[in-house]
Write a protein that holds these residues in place. Sequence first.
Motif, PDB file in Angstrom:
ATOM      1  N   GLY A  41       4.441  30.358  -1.302  1.00  0.00           N
ATOM      2  CA  GLY A  41       5.572  29.470  -1.044  1.00  0.00           C
ATOM      3  C   GLY A  41       5.137  28.484   0.029  1.00  0.00           C
ATOM      4  N   GLY A  99      10.465  32.351   7.723  1.00  0.00           N
ATOM      5  CA  GLY A  99       9.696  32.243   6.478  1.00  0.00           C
ATOM      6  C   GLY A  99       9.782  30.828   5.946  1.00  0.00           C
ATOM      7  N   THR A 100       8.995  30.534   4.946  1.00  0.00           N
ATOM      8  CA  THR A 100       8.984  29.182   4.386  1.00  0.00           C
ATOM      9  C   THR A 100      10.354  28.847   3.811  1.00  0.00           C
ATOM     10  OG1 THR A 100       6.653  29.360   3.959  1.00  0.00           O
ATOM     11  CG2 THR A 100       7.826  27.681   2.712  1.00  0.00           C
ATOM     12  N   ALA A 101      10.855  29.703   2.931  1.00  0.00           N
ATOM     13  CA  ALA A 101      12.173  29.460   2.357  1.00  0.00           C
ATOM     14  C   ALA A 101      13.247  29.652   3.425  1.00  0.00           C
ATOM     15  CB  ALA A 101      12.417  30.395   1.182  1.00  0.00           C
ATOM     16  N   ARG A 153       5.534  26.060  -5.376  1.00  0.00           N
ATOM     17  CA  ARG A 153       5.299  27.437  -5.795  1.00  0.00           C
ATOM     18  C   ARG A 153       3.993  27.535  -6.591  1.00  0.00           C
ATOM     19  NH1 ARG A 153       8.267  32.069  -6.542  1.00  0.00           N
ATOM     20  NH2 ARG A 153       8.728  31.741  -4.347  1.00  0.00           N
ATOM     21  N   ALA A 166      12.696  38.621   2.272  1.00  0.00           N
ATOM     22  CA  ALA A 166      11.464  37.866   2.038  1.00  0.00           C
ATOM     23  C   ALA A 166      11.172  36.970   3.240  1.00  0.00           C
ATOM     24  CB  ALA A 166      11.592  37.048   0.759  1.00  0.00           C
ATOM     25  N   LYS A 222       1.143  38.713  -1.570  1.00  0.00           N
ATOM     26  CA  LYS A 222       2.383  38.154  -2.116  1.00  0.00           C
ATOM     27  C   LYS A 222       2.403  38.459  -3.617  1.00  0.00           C
ATOM     28  CE  LYS A 222       5.049  34.199  -0.745  1.00  0.00           C
ATOM     29  NZ  LYS A 222       6.233  34.892  -0.248  1.00  0.00           N
ATOM     30  N   PHE A 225      18.457  26.501  -3.658  1.00  0.00           N
ATOM     31  CA  PHE A 225      17.030  26.843  -3.590  1.00  0.00           C
ATOM     32  C   PHE A 225      16.526  27.299  -4.952  1.00  0.00           C
ATOM     33  CE2 PHE A 225      13.592  29.845  -3.284  1.00  0.00           C
ATOM     34  CZ  PHE A 225      12.693  29.166  -2.487  1.00  0.00           C
ATOM     35  N   TYR A 256       8.327  42.154  -4.963  1.00  0.00           N
ATOM     36  CA  TYR A 256       9.673  41.579  -5.018  1.00  0.00           C
ATOM     37  C   TYR A 256      10.518  42.323  -6.049  1.00  0.00           C
ATOM     38  CZ  TYR A 256       7.490  38.268  -1.973  1.00  0.00           C
ATOM     39  OH  TYR A 256       6.820  37.742  -0.904  1.00  0.00           O
ATOM     40  N   PHE A 301       1.896  34.989  -5.883  1.00  0.00           N
ATOM     41  CA  PHE A 301       2.349  33.609  -5.694  1.00  0.00           C
ATOM     42  C   PHE A 301       2.283  33.209  -4.234  1.00  0.00           C
ATOM     43  CE2 PHE A 301       6.065  36.234  -5.035  1.00  0.00           C
ATOM     44  CZ  PHE A 301       6.824  35.549  -4.101  1.00  0.00           C
ATOM     45  N   TYR A 341      10.016  22.326  -2.255  1.00  0.00           N
ATOM     46  CA  TYR A 341       9.439  23.677  -2.266  1.00  0.00           C
ATOM     47  C   TYR A 341       8.315  23.705  -3.295  1.00  0.00           C
ATOM     48  CZ  TYR A 341       9.004  28.724  -2.237  1.00  0.00           C
ATOM     49  OH  TYR A 341       8.507  29.997  -2.122  1.00  0.00           O
TER      50      TYR A 341
HETATM   51  C1  COI Z   1       8.944  31.809   0.639  1.00  0.00           C
HETATM   52  O1  COI Z   1       9.513  31.795   1.733  1.00  0.00           O
HETATM   53  O2  COI Z   1       8.245  30.883   0.255  1.00  0.00           O
HETATM   54  C2  COI Z   1       9.064  32.947  -0.239  1.00  0.00           C
HETATM   55  O3  COI Z   1       8.150  33.188  -0.972  1.00  0.00           O
HETATM   56  C3  COI Z   1      10.311  33.659  -0.302  1.00  0.00           C
HETATM   57  C4  COI Z   1      10.811  33.619  -1.705  1.00  0.00           C
HETATM   58  C5  COI Z   1      10.567  34.920  -2.367  1.00  0.00           C
HETATM   59  C6  COI Z   1      12.174  33.113  -1.810  1.00  0.00           C
END
Ligand code: COI
Length: 386
Positions: A103, A329-331, A169, A263, A224, A56, A229, A101, A167
């Motif tokens: 995600g 979560g997304t990630a 960002r 996260a 966010k 990731f 973080y 940011f 992904y």
């Molecule tokens: C996401 O799930 O998109 C996040 O922002 C978590 C990330 C800090 C790894």
Amino acid sequence: MYLACTQVLCSPACYNLAQIVQLFVTYNIFCKAMNIEITKITNSRLSETDFSDLGFGKTFSDHMFIADYTGGEWRNFRIVPFGNITISPAASVFHYGQAFFEGVKAYKHADGQVSIFRPYKNAARFNRSAARLCAPKVPEQLFVEAMARLIDLDREWVPQHVGNSLYIRPFMIATDALLGVRPSDEYQFMILTGPSGAYFPKPLNVKIETHYTRACEGGIGFAKAAGNYAGALMPSQLAHKEGFDQLIWTDANKHEYIEEMGAANLMFVLNDTLITASCRDTVLEGVTRDTILELARYEHMNVEERRVSVKEIIEGLKDGSLTEAFGVGTAATIAPIAAITFEGERFQLAEAPETSFSKRTLKKLNDIRYGLAEDTFGWNYFVQNF
Ligand code: COI
Ligand code: PLP
């Protein structure tokens, strides 16, 4: 673009109504407003990328999007080769942390189409972060269409296999070169993308944190913000040293209520009811959280969004009424929890069967995102050929 539009409208069998409406919107926006200058890379890094070992956040696609905020408006929309940027060492982002940011993920369907999952939800949250951090909003159309244009250019970077995705960002930084503490007048909004695999490769061993705090009432936990973080790093590192994968954050006042996990948002199945912390100043309103709650309600599962006490979770672990715990979560996607430790006592959770809520919901979600099931919710935003 006009040709693409005509093509789609001439072959309605391949596209549903939502896609046609989306194409019309895209067509109007691009013809009317968005002028993105594109500088293409001369040597793509694609052939050097090992798609069988993505991990990731380690690999970035060939291009990135940049826009500048100066004189009170967004300008200089450009897509350029991914690479270093030059900003003043006095830029306020380095000193006062005005940075935030998003995600987001894009998925490749079996027929080769690429869709972004619910990008307008991220655009809206990005602007809630902007408001809290005194930064300018990014028009939602700019946020989404810039992303679509970038992904179209780097289409080959979107991985094919279920479990992998692109992904995305988007982020904003304050660039005023001035050391006075005040909101910056100038900003950059950028979007990076990169192919990614699983964020959590195995079920998690987590600890309920009762000393450190991620967010407090009146603070910036719901945004966010990069600083959230940074503040979480040290407690997470301490937990890693004790052998834990992640921390469960609790309220700043008395550490009596569960808020999030690392996260990701956190969900439990307790007495056959899906429960999760209600959104407040201290909890990020996750897009995945919202998606899973919608899928649960759709199948008439009992759902409760409320304050979730540590006490009831521990009691549920002790008497077996708590059957599933997972981060969303997304990630993270849907990340199962294998063990929870509270005040030194470890509680093991049995692996959830295929019929469990978390497993069947992950399958439903993947089927929608990868185009294996009909997207009745209208969550997929298709990337057109520009
Ligand atoms: C996401 O799930 O998109 C996040 O922002 C978590 C990330 C800090 C790894
Ligand atoms: N909570 C925090 C602190 C996060 O960083 C994330 C990740 O984005 C989430 C929750 C989940 O939000 P989403 O589902 O929108 O990715």
